[in-house]
Design a protein around this motif. Structure first.
Motif: not given
Length: 216
Positions: A210-216
């Protein structure tokens, strides 16, 4: 299970549970720039399901929403595509607070990712298992969990982020529901690597990315 291929998405229909075990489609940034407003059609049975998909009346007065698997909002680039999402083969009983809350937040995040990463492949379904409660005369199963697998290309490799979310109200951040494809496969008994994605590197399949994806 029978594979149903519509023009803009495809699904695997479970007669036992009277809904799709999964539905899959492509979502692109280009399609998101062509969003139109169409009149919301009535839900209707899927003409491509030989055994007939469940009737919308099964949901009436049950307290459950007819929750889209392929979101209608993702198909606003075409009236034909938009209308296809209102086949009852593309809905599953969802808790109202779940459908309007955390599930809606995830759908919006997927559209954000489509814009950010240009193109995605998305697979969605309820966890269909024995002894679920049912609704309606046709005994439509009510999943206790829903999954969504989002796949994109990065540096000639496929990167995926699977989610597993309880069918209940939640204010938790989306990343807390991120899981692994192995977990989804073990719970569903479906080999998504074989069925839906031609080639996924082993390291991508195994890792929680999930750290490969932007959640901001």
């Amino acid at each position: 299970m029978s594979i149903i291929r519509h023009k803009h998405f495809f699904l695997s229909y479970s007669e036992e549970h009277e809904q799709a075990e999964w539905a899959a489609y492509y979502l692109t940034a280009q399609s998101q720039t062509q969003r139109h407003c169409y009149d919301r059609p009535y839900f209707r049975q899927d003409p491509l399901v030989d055994t007939e998909s469940a009737h919308w009346r099964n949901y009436k007065d049950t307290g459950y929403d007819k929750g889209h698997l392929v979101p209608a909002a993702d198909m606003r680039f075409s009236e034909e595509a938009y209308n296809e999402t209102f086949f009852t083969s593309n809905v599953s009983p969802q808790n109202k607070a779940f459908n309007a809350g955390v599930w809606n937040r995830l759908e919006q995040k997927v559209r954000y990712w489509a814009d950010k990463y240009s193109a995605l492949f998305v697979v969605t379904g309820g966890i269909l298992e024995d002894d679920l409660i049912t609704i309606g005369e046709e005994e439509v199963s009510v999943p206790e969990y829903f999954f969504k697998i989002v796949v994109r290309v990065q540096n000639d490799s496929l990167v995926m982020i699977p989610f597993l979310i309880p069918n209940a109200e939640s204010d938790a951040p989306l990343y807390t529901f991120a899981t692994t494809i192995d977990t989804i496969e073990q719970i569903t008994g479906i080999n998504f690597n074989q069925k839906l994605v031609e080639r996924i590197e082993e390291k991508i399949k195994k890792e929680l990315s999930y750290k490969e994806w932007s959640f901001s």
